[in-house]
Design an enzyme around this catalytic site. Structure first.
Site, PDB file in Angstrom:
ATOM      1  N   GLN A 147      54.120-104.084 -50.223  1.00  0.00           N
ATOM      2  CA  GLN A 147      52.758-103.663 -50.188  1.00  0.00           C
ATOM      3  C   GLN A 147      51.942-104.304 -48.637  1.00  0.00           C
ATOM      4  OE1 GLN A 147      52.144-105.297 -54.351  1.00  0.00           O
ATOM      5  NE2 GLN A 147      50.611-103.526 -54.420  1.00  0.00           N
ATOM      6  N   HIS A 171      59.827-108.271 -56.244  1.00  0.00           N
ATOM      7  CA  HIS A 171      58.413-107.609 -56.591  1.00  0.00           C
ATOM      8  C   HIS A 171      58.870-105.976 -56.383  1.00  0.00           C
ATOM      9  CE1 HIS A 171      54.068-108.417 -56.951  1.00  0.00           C
ATOM     10  NE2 HIS A 171      54.124-106.918 -57.088  1.00  0.00           N
ATOM     11  N   ASN A 208      58.783-110.123 -61.026  1.00  0.00           N
ATOM     12  CA  ASN A 208      57.394-109.587 -61.139  1.00  0.00           C
ATOM     13  C   ASN A 208      57.424-108.490 -62.157  1.00  0.00           C
ATOM     14  OD1 ASN A 208      54.309-109.903 -60.310  1.00  0.00           O
ATOM     15  ND2 ASN A 208      54.860-107.618 -60.032  1.00  0.00           N
ATOM     16  N   GLU A 209      56.747-108.563 -63.307  1.00  0.00           N
ATOM     17  CA  GLU A 209      56.395-107.474 -64.395  1.00  0.00           C
ATOM     18  C   GLU A 209      57.314-106.483 -64.666  1.00  0.00           C
ATOM     19  OE1 GLU A 209      52.758-105.620 -62.585  1.00  0.00           O
ATOM     20  OE2 GLU A 209      51.483-107.323 -63.084  1.00  0.00           O
ATOM     21  N   TYR A 254      44.742-108.372 -65.559  1.00  0.00           N
ATOM     22  CA  TYR A 254      43.610-107.500 -64.813  1.00  0.00           C
ATOM     23  C   TYR A 254      42.669-106.950 -66.215  1.00  0.00           C
ATOM     24  CZ  TYR A 254      46.194-107.320 -60.702  1.00  0.00           C
ATOM     25  OH  TYR A 254      47.084-107.690 -59.424  1.00  0.00           O
ATOM     26  N   GLU A 306      48.192-113.401 -60.812  1.00  0.00           N
ATOM     27  CA  GLU A 306      47.543-112.328 -60.097  1.00  0.00           C
ATOM     28  C   GLU A 306      46.058-112.143 -60.983  1.00  0.00           C
ATOM     29  OE1 GLU A 306      49.421-108.463 -59.578  1.00  0.00           O
ATOM     30  OE2 GLU A 306      51.128-109.531 -58.726  1.00  0.00           O
ATOM     31  N   TRP A 311      44.897-111.365 -56.761  1.00  0.00           N
ATOM     32  CA  TRP A 311      45.517-110.382 -55.871  1.00  0.00           C
ATOM     33  C   TRP A 311      44.251-109.581 -55.510  1.00  0.00           C
ATOM     34  CZ3 TRP A 311      50.415-109.080 -55.216  1.00  0.00           C
ATOM     35  CH2 TRP A 311      50.403-107.428 -54.757  1.00  0.00           C
TER      36      TRP A 311
HETATM   37  C1  BG6 Z   1      50.395-105.722 -60.479  1.00  0.00           C
HETATM   38  C2  BG6 Z   1      51.497-105.729 -59.356  1.00  0.00           C
HETATM   39  O1  BG6 Z   1      50.696-104.754 -61.307  1.00  0.00           O
HETATM   40  O2  BG6 Z   1      49.062-104.981 -60.030  1.00  0.00           O
HETATM   41  C3  BG6 Z   1      50.942-105.442 -57.792  1.00  0.00           C
HETATM   42  O3  BG6 Z   1      52.100-106.751 -59.440  1.00  0.00           O
HETATM   43  C4  BG6 Z   1      49.804-104.363 -57.810  1.00  0.00           C
HETATM   44  O4  BG6 Z   1      51.690-104.973 -56.914  1.00  0.00           O
HETATM   45  C5  BG6 Z   1      48.472-104.885 -58.603  1.00  0.00           C
HETATM   46  O5  BG6 Z   1      49.370-103.925 -56.807  1.00  0.00           O
HETATM   47  C6  BG6 Z   1      47.459-103.926 -58.947  1.00  0.00           C
HETATM   48  O6  BG6 Z   1      47.928-102.607 -59.387  1.00  0.00           O
HETATM   49  P1  BG6 Z   1      47.478-101.447 -58.538  1.00  0.00           P
HETATM   50  O7  BG6 Z   1      48.061-100.446 -59.321  1.00  0.00           O
HETATM   51  O8  BG6 Z   1      45.912-101.193 -58.666  1.00  0.00           O
HETATM   52  O9  BG6 Z   1      47.834-101.540 -57.089  1.00  0.00           O
END
Ligand code: BG6
Length: 477
Positions: free
Chosen positions: A23, A124, A168-169, A306, A382, A428
């Protein structure tokens, strides 16, 4: 004498920020790097928003010194980044690309020069395409290759790096790669997905085992730690009907426990394992797997938070289309028929990408995990707000991001007060970078990248705000 504001964050709390190789780096074919699955997939028509890709990204590969200087100016005490596996091993295994090793070695030295502690993510999502060509995560060859790759990283960087995470995830790269077919390899087949996911856990366990051996030889620091990073997505039932509550329990089992138990308990939840094996005949275990998982519990858990998801029973919806435009309401209801669906709560607040803004969920999520897994150390690896940032009179005034992060830092502090061992916070992202399916329009960074003007870096309002947060150890926010 004025009293300085204080916080509950411990003195050695790490104030970081995060990125991931594909990214942010660009340099997709620079100096001997091999192609990853994302290099190939993002160039296929119709896979990403407006055909965006990470060929150039923020060009961090060529500008890392400038970026680390900005990190130092912000006051970061740690930086979470991932290593691009095909930059080190263009074919996934075998011949090592020394230029790749040099890049990360230089990046680490630059960070340490500024007293910024590196936190490495080994994977990742940018699997070498060469390994995908022989079956990717469905093949045990990839498991062996991951162990070799992890060992190479320990040997090359272990003398300077204490904090490591393997993956990661899983929820996203396996879920979207093998269930909803929206990430590479673009497959929709639960049986294959469950097996691929299992191989990821086995690869993780092997990498943890190797880390512990290398600790004994002194190749990696004796106080080094290795963890796993997962999405933390607390689920709540949209009503107290028994159907919605049952659907919510199912979402917890499939999207949380299935992914945390193997790395924190060394086994899958038995009733779901039985269900999966009876329904799909997967995952199939090799003889060594059970012990490998049991013997290699990780040292910490990284949580990427998130949003929360509201859950309802789902007798009818079979749809997995998400909002990738930033136009509120453009995603459809997301659900797996017969299991559960994600629904909108009309009384809550959402981002333009239809992600619920629920700061308390950061605390609630960690408390729930602590209840299930005990006193494991946490890093918030994140957390952030994706938005189209407003530019007013030439300034990037990302006030909504400040409010988002501020309320989440308060939730992290509240978790600490309630006894959760939280050791670091990595918003993030440090700098604007590629959002996998949403292109460059969905910004997360403290630093703006001017895509119309030579990728010049500019500090956003949040950059200066975060500087104050760090200076005050989280008290001023
Ligand atoms: C997480 C990832 O899922 O969310 C990141 O680890 C990602 O790589 C981030 O960019 C935000 O998600 P998005 O889809 O809004 O870029």
């Amino acid at each position: 004498m004025t009293n300085k504001p204080t916080s509950a964050f411990p003195d050695d709390f790490l104030w970081g920020a995060a990125t991931a190789a594909y990214q942010v780096e660009g340099g997709h074919d620079a100096d001997g790097k091999g192609p990853s699955i994302w290099d190939i997939y993002s160039h296929l028509p119709g896979t990403t928003h407006a055909g965006t890709n990470g060929d150039v990204a923020a060009d961090h590969y060529h500008r890392f010194k400038e970026d680390v200087a900005l990190m130092a100016e912000a006051g970061l005490t740690s930086y979470r980044f991932s290593i691009s596996w095909p930059r080190l091993l263009p074919q996934g295994r075998g011949t090592v690309n020394q230029a790749g090793i040099q890049f990360y070695s230089d990046l680490i030295d630059e960070l340490l020069k500024h007293n910024i502690k590196p936190m490495i993510t080994l994977y990742h999502w940018d699997l070498p395409q060469a390994l995908q060509d022989i079956g990717g995560w469905e093949s045990r060859v990839t498991v062996e290759a991951f162990e070799e790759y992890a060992k190479l990283c320990y040997q090359a960087f272990g003398d300077r790096v204490e904090l490591w995470s393997t993956f990661n995830e899983t929820l996203i790269f396996i879920g979207m790669g093998y269930f909803t077919a929206t990430h590479p390899p673009g497959i929709s087949d639960p049986k294959r997905g469950l097996q691929a996911c299992h191989h990821v856990f086995v690869a993780h366990a092997k990498a943890v085992q190797a880390f512990r051996q290398y600790q004994q030889f002194g190749t990696v620091p004796s106080n080094g730690q290795i963890g796993f990073v997962n999405v933390m997505q607390p689920h709540d039932p949209i009503s107290d009907s028994s159907e919605d509550v049952a659907a919510c329990n199912m979402a917890d089992d499939l999207l949380t426990h299935w992914l945390y138990d193997p790395v924190l308990k060394g086994e899958y939840p038995t009733h779901i394992l039985n269900l999966a094996q009876a329904t799909w005949g997967a995952p199939v275990f090799a003889e060594e797997d059970e012990m490998l998982l049991k013997d290699n519990i990780c040292d910490f858990i990284g949580v990427n938070y998130y949003k929360r998801e509201w859950i309802a029973a789902n007798p009818d919806v079979e749809n997995t289309k998400i909002n990738t435009t930033g136009e509120k309401g453009s995603g459809q209801e997301f659900g797996f028929k017969g299991l559960f669906k994600f629904v909108r709560n009309p009384n809550s607040t959402y981002t333009d990408w239809d992600w619920e803004i629920y700061p308390e969920g950061l605390c609630v999520g960690m408390m729930r995990l602590k209840e299930r897994y005990g006193d494991i150390p946490f890093y918030i690896t994140e957390n952030g707000l994706g938005a189209k940032d407003p530019i007013i009179d030439g300034e990037i005034v990302d006030q909504p991001r400040i409010e988002y992060l501020s309320s989440h830092i308060a939730a992290a502090e509240s978790a600490i007060k309630q006894g959760v061992d939280v050791r670091g916070y990595y918003p993030w992202s440090f700098i604007d970078l590629l959002s996998w399916l949403n292109g460059y329009q969905k910004q997360y960074g403290f630093v703006y990248v001017d895509r119309d003007n030579h990728l010049n870096r500019r500090r956003k309002k949040s950059f200066f705000w975060y500087q104050d947060v760090i200076k005050s150890n989280g008290a001023v926010r």
